[in-house]
Design a protein around this motif. Structure first.
Motif, PDB file in Angstrom:
ATOM      1  N   PRO A  98      -6.987  11.797   0.011  1.00  0.00           N
ATOM      2  CA  PRO A  98      -7.693  11.327  -1.184  1.00  0.00           C
ATOM      3  C   PRO A  98      -8.009   9.842  -1.077  1.00  0.00           C
ATOM      4  CG  PRO A  98      -5.350  11.461  -1.631  1.00  0.00           C
ATOM      5  CD  PRO A  98      -5.547  11.933  -0.209  1.00  0.00           C
ATOM      6  N   GLY A  99      -8.980   9.414  -1.815  1.00  0.00           N
ATOM      7  CA  GLY A  99      -9.328   7.996  -1.828  1.00  0.00           C
ATOM      8  C   GLY A  99     -10.488   7.776  -2.759  1.00  0.00           C
ATOM      9  N   TRP A 140      -1.838  17.650  -0.830  1.00  0.00           N
ATOM     10  CA  TRP A 140      -0.431  17.988  -1.085  1.00  0.00           C
ATOM     11  C   TRP A 140       0.164  18.707   0.123  1.00  0.00           C
ATOM     12  CZ3 TRP A 140      -1.209  20.314  -6.680  1.00  0.00           C
ATOM     13  CH2 TRP A 140      -1.594  19.268  -7.534  1.00  0.00           C
ATOM     14  N   ASP A 149       4.382   8.712   1.984  1.00  0.00           N
ATOM     15  CA  ASP A 149       3.914   8.348   0.652  1.00  0.00           C
ATOM     16  C   ASP A 149       3.602   6.849   0.612  1.00  0.00           C
ATOM     17  OD1 ASP A 149       3.367   8.673  -2.084  1.00  0.00           O
ATOM     18  OD2 ASP A 149       5.395   8.041  -2.605  1.00  0.00           O
ATOM     19  N   SER A 150       2.740   6.414   1.519  1.00  0.00           N
ATOM     20  CA  SER A 150       2.388   4.995   1.507  1.00  0.00           C
ATOM     21  C   SER A 150       0.919   4.836   1.828  1.00  0.00           C
ATOM     22  CB  SER A 150       3.214   4.218   2.537  1.00  0.00           C
ATOM     23  OG  SER A 150       2.637   4.349   3.812  1.00  0.00           O
ATOM     24  N   ILE A 151       0.401   3.690   1.487  1.00  0.00           N
ATOM     25  CA  ILE A 151      -1.030   3.451   1.706  1.00  0.00           C
ATOM     26  C   ILE A 151      -1.335   3.431   3.199  1.00  0.00           C
ATOM     27  CG2 ILE A 151      -1.095   0.913   1.761  1.00  0.00           C
ATOM     28  CD1 ILE A 151      -3.417   3.072  -0.366  1.00  0.00           C
ATOM     29  N   LEU A 154      -2.337   6.726   4.558  1.00  0.00           N
ATOM     30  CA  LEU A 154      -3.717   7.118   4.288  1.00  0.00           C
ATOM     31  C   LEU A 154      -4.701   6.243   5.055  1.00  0.00           C
ATOM     32  CD1 LEU A 154      -3.655   7.702   0.422  1.00  0.00           C
ATOM     33  CD2 LEU A 154      -3.843   9.433   2.202  1.00  0.00           C
ATOM     34  N   TYR A 155      -4.350   4.960   5.167  1.00  0.00           N
ATOM     35  CA  TYR A 155      -5.211   3.995   5.850  1.00  0.00           C
ATOM     36  C   TYR A 155      -4.354   3.254   6.867  1.00  0.00           C
ATOM     37  CZ  TYR A 155      -8.145   4.890   1.789  1.00  0.00           C
ATOM     38  OH  TYR A 155      -8.893   5.498   0.810  1.00  0.00           O
ATOM     39  N   TYR A 184       5.490   0.715 -11.282  1.00  0.00           N
ATOM     40  CA  TYR A 184       4.217   0.255 -10.719  1.00  0.00           C
ATOM     41  C   TYR A 184       3.309   1.430 -10.350  1.00  0.00           C
ATOM     42  CZ  TYR A 184       5.522  -4.615 -10.757  1.00  0.00           C
ATOM     43  OH  TYR A 184       5.859  -5.879 -11.173  1.00  0.00           O
ATOM     44  N   ALA A 185       3.691   2.641 -10.701  1.00  0.00           N
ATOM     45  CA  ALA A 185       2.849   3.827 -10.510  1.00  0.00           C
ATOM     46  C   ALA A 185       2.782   4.531 -11.859  1.00  0.00           C
ATOM     47  CB  ALA A 185       3.443   4.744  -9.444  1.00  0.00           C
ATOM     48  N   ARG A 188       3.153   8.293 -12.381  1.00  0.00           N
ATOM     49  CA  ARG A 188       4.485   8.804 -12.025  1.00  0.00           C
ATOM     50  C   ARG A 188       5.501   8.427 -13.090  1.00  0.00           C
ATOM     51  NH1 ARG A 188       4.685   7.743  -5.427  1.00  0.00           N
ATOM     52  NH2 ARG A 188       2.911   9.083  -4.983  1.00  0.00           N
ATOM     53  N   ARG A 194       1.058  15.905 -11.408  1.00  0.00           N
ATOM     54  CA  ARG A 194       0.147  15.922 -10.258  1.00  0.00           C
ATOM     55  C   ARG A 194       0.226  14.601  -9.468  1.00  0.00           C
ATOM     56  NH1 ARG A 194      -3.320  13.830  -8.205  1.00  0.00           N
ATOM     57  NH2 ARG A 194      -5.069  15.276  -8.135  1.00  0.00           N
ATOM     58  N   ALA A 195       0.986  13.643  -9.961  1.00  0.00           N
ATOM     59  CA  ALA A 195       0.964  12.297  -9.379  1.00  0.00           C
ATOM     60  C   ALA A 195       1.897  12.129  -8.191  1.00  0.00           C
ATOM     61  CB  ALA A 195       1.291  11.263 -10.459  1.00  0.00           C
TER      62      ALA A 195
END
Lengths: 282, 375
Positions: A98-99, A140, A149-151, A154-155, A184-185, A188, A194-195
């Motif tokens: 996702p992004g 998921w 579970d970190s940025i 994904l990147y 900070y989320a 969550r 869904r988060a």
């Protein structure tokens, strides 16, 4: 050498003549003692297959204006308590990250909450009829398969200087640190299911009309998806609808989202109601 | 779609929901002429609200250099091009809004930025509109120009993000008109990202939900201005509440600037959202550019601002910008002293319009020295 080539030709011919699954005009869950563990499980070979034509979501804005996925092939097996579906559809473009501006592949199974001769509206139910939805997503699945579970997961080239919850004063992995990270989320912190972070690639939802989708009671659902160049094969299991199993029948509907086509939420390909029965193996 | 009245357009328009105004509407005025693009507002917001995972690229507040700056990339140009002709007849908009020009199957005319569009937050920074010829800096007026445009969510009266959401996850608070994404209900469809013409809703890839400026509502609830306001070095911002034009109060700072003096204008009013952050247009920018950004009143607004020195109330009110962290909902002027008053009726701040001037003679008679100004 000649013998090897001849053997290969024989194998290819025999392979080509191998019978495909029995095609059925409704969704049939064949009774079995051993439920499959994954969409590639050989137990699926004997399950009949229903080819469901996918339609545009054309009831509410934003509508699906372009026909993308044409059909979803559905097989089902049940042990009397759980029912397991295998959905497969063509999609050669894997979308599981996702992004911003990036949607992910997904599919869903929808069943009326109650067995009834008059099923609710096929597109997300209606005021008089609740539907249960079991929803699977490719991102998921990637998380369950081990994506972190970190940025940076994904990147990979992302550089992050510092997060407040990584401050030296907070012991890594401590409750205090986890609590601060949650703050900070926002989604969550509020308990939006869904988060993430995800422990399974599916979620149980209910709806009584478009726009009303919300978390539902547990259906003991589970899921597993595999992507190949041909597309997705996804296994979704959930509780067998109450009352189903004998001569009774209910209705079932499916939806497919292609991330590469910017499909998400109401922008989806879906089926109408399809009869759904449980049958003993011949 | 329902028919609603948009006073910024001077006419009724189509909107997804019927008109439902909050009890009071949070609003603000930004004076573009005072902004120095120090980005202190950006950092104040960033460190307060968006320093978590998945929020790395989010700038709920940003400052871009116009004409070339934009965040995300070309957010303004793309929609202006899609919207085609944007005609005004006097102060009435005769073109179409983003709601009225929504394509079949859509709720709003919009577009969704791609990841790369978020990769250049300082594109065009300090770039002039025209090439600067040799020796041009010695001539007046300078024909090359740029200015800084500070942007936050406009907390619109007719939010496109809210109307885009097919599951009603975005709402406008009745108590102050602040527009929020319900983080418990959002499912991350990114329809709001597509719908918002100002691109002030951002998708968080870690939580899978969309997030946006919350106008620091926990502070506003305590009568304190948001972080980006109170940290502004240039003192360009003033937060308050705006009334409808026919209910404008001369002692309400925002009403005075927007409705009475008409010196502060909405950003891209032609989109039809009735945005509630108002801008005093830059006085050194070509009129047609100002009019495209701020609508047909821009020409007059520049004239009014240039004349503020002769308008004691206006000049006094401009002194209130950045002078207190409290929300000032009323102001009065007595002579050369301007007073900002809170909701409670208490004076939040008193400002002299002219600060006392002390002239120190060059000759120091006691020490028999000539003073110099450099240390």
């Amino acid at each position: 050498m000649k013998t090897t080539i001849a053997l290969l030709i024989v194998l290819l011919v025999l392979g080509g003549c191998r019978r495909g699954p029995e095609l059925v005009p409704e969704v049939v869950a064949l009774k079995t003692d051993n439920l499959p563990a994954s969409p590639g499980d050989s137990a699926w070979d004997r399950a009949p297959e229903h080819v469901a034509r996918l339609l545009l979501q054309d009831l509410v804005e934003p509508r699906q204006m372009k026909a993308t996925t044409q059909e979803v092939r559905v097989r089902a097996l049940s042990d009397g308590a759980q029912v397991v579906f295998r959905l497969s559809w063509a999609d050669d473009d894997l979308s599981d990250a996702p992004g911003p501006g990036k949607m992910v592949d997904a599919c869903a199974v929808q069943i009326p909450a109650k067995l009834s001769a008059e099923p609710p509206a096929p597109q997300m139910g209606d005021d008089d009829g609740l539907v249960q939805v079991t929803y699977w997503r490719a991102d998921w699945q990637a998380a369950v398969n081990g994506r972190g579970d970190s940025i940076k997961d994904l990147y990979p080239n992302a550089v992050v200087d510092h997060y407040p919850f990584d401050a030296q004063s907070l012991e890594k992995g401590s409750d205090a640190q986890k609590e601060m990270a949650r703050r900070y989320a926002p989604a969550r912190a509020l308990g939006n299911l869904r988060a993430g972070p995800r422990e399974k690639p599916v979620e149980d939802l209910i709806a009584n009309g478009p726009g009303t989708l919300s978390p539902g009671p547990s259906l003991d659902s589970a899921g597993s998806g595999q992507h190949t160049r041909q597309g997705w094969a996804v296994q979704i299991s959930r509780k067998l609808p109450e009352g189903l199993g004998g001569s009774e029948r209910t209705q079932i509907a499916f939806a497919v989202w292609q991330g590469s086509e910017q499909e998400s939420g109401a922008r989806k390909m879906r089926t109408g109601w399809i009869p759904f029965v449980v049958r003993t193996a011949p | 779609m329902a028919r609603v009245y948009n006073w910024q357009l001077g006419r009724e328009m189509s909107y997804w929901y019927p008109e439902s105004r909050p009890k009071r509407q949070f609003a603000a005025v930004f004076d573009t002429n005072k902004c120095i693009a120090c980005q202190t507002c950006t950092l104040a917001c960033k460190t307060t609200w968006t320093s978590g995972k998945g929020q790395e690229y989010m700038l709920w507040n940003n400052v871009e250099t116009k004409p070339y700056g934009s965040y995300p990339l070309a957010y303004d140009l793309k929609l202006l091009e899609m919207l085609n002709s944007q005609q005004w007849e006097g102060e009435k908009y005769t073109g179409q809004t983003v709601f009225e020009s929504a394509p079949a199957g859509e709720r709003v005319l919009g577009w969704r930025p791609e990841q790369q569009d978020y990769a250049y937050p300082n594109v065009g920074e300090d770039d002039c509109a025209n090439q600067v010829d040799t020796g041009a800096l010695m001539k007046l007026p300078h024909m090359s120009w740029f200015f800084y445009l500070a942007r936050i969510c406009n907390h619109c009266s007719y939010p496109a993000c809210l109307s885009s959401c097919p599951r009603g996850s975005i709402y406008k608070r009745q108590e102050d008109g602040i527009v929020l994404v319900d983080q418990n209900r959002c499912r991350g469809y990114q329809e709001c990202v597509k719908g918002c013409p100002y691109k002030k809703v951002f998708f968080n890839p870690m939580t899978g939900t969309s997030e946006k400026c919350i106008a620091c509502y926990p502070k506003i609830e305590q009568g304190i201005q948001p972080q980006c306001f109170v940290n502004c070095i240039g003192k360009i911002r003033l937060a308050g509440y705006i009334s409808r034009p026919e209910q404008a109060r001369a002692d309400n700072p925002i009403d005075y600037l927007v409705h009475i003096k008409k010196v502060a204008l909405p950003l891209f009013p032609q989109y039809g959202l009735e945005p509630n952050i108002y801008y005093i247009p830059p006085i050194h920018v070509p009129d047609n550019f100002n009019r495209q950004l701020f609508g047909p009143r821009a020409t007059e607004a520049v004239k009014t601002y240039r004349n503020a020195f002769n308008d004691r109330d206006l000049a006094g009110l401009l002194c209130l910008f950045g002078s207190t962290e409290r929300m000032v909902t009323r102001f009065t002027r007595q002579g050369d002293v301007i007073t900002g008053i809170e909701d409670s009726g208490a004076a939040a701040v008193r400002i002299p319009m002219n600060e006392p001037v002390h002239i120190r003679p060059a000759q120091d008679p006691r020490n028999q020295l000539v003073r110099i100004n450099c240390p």
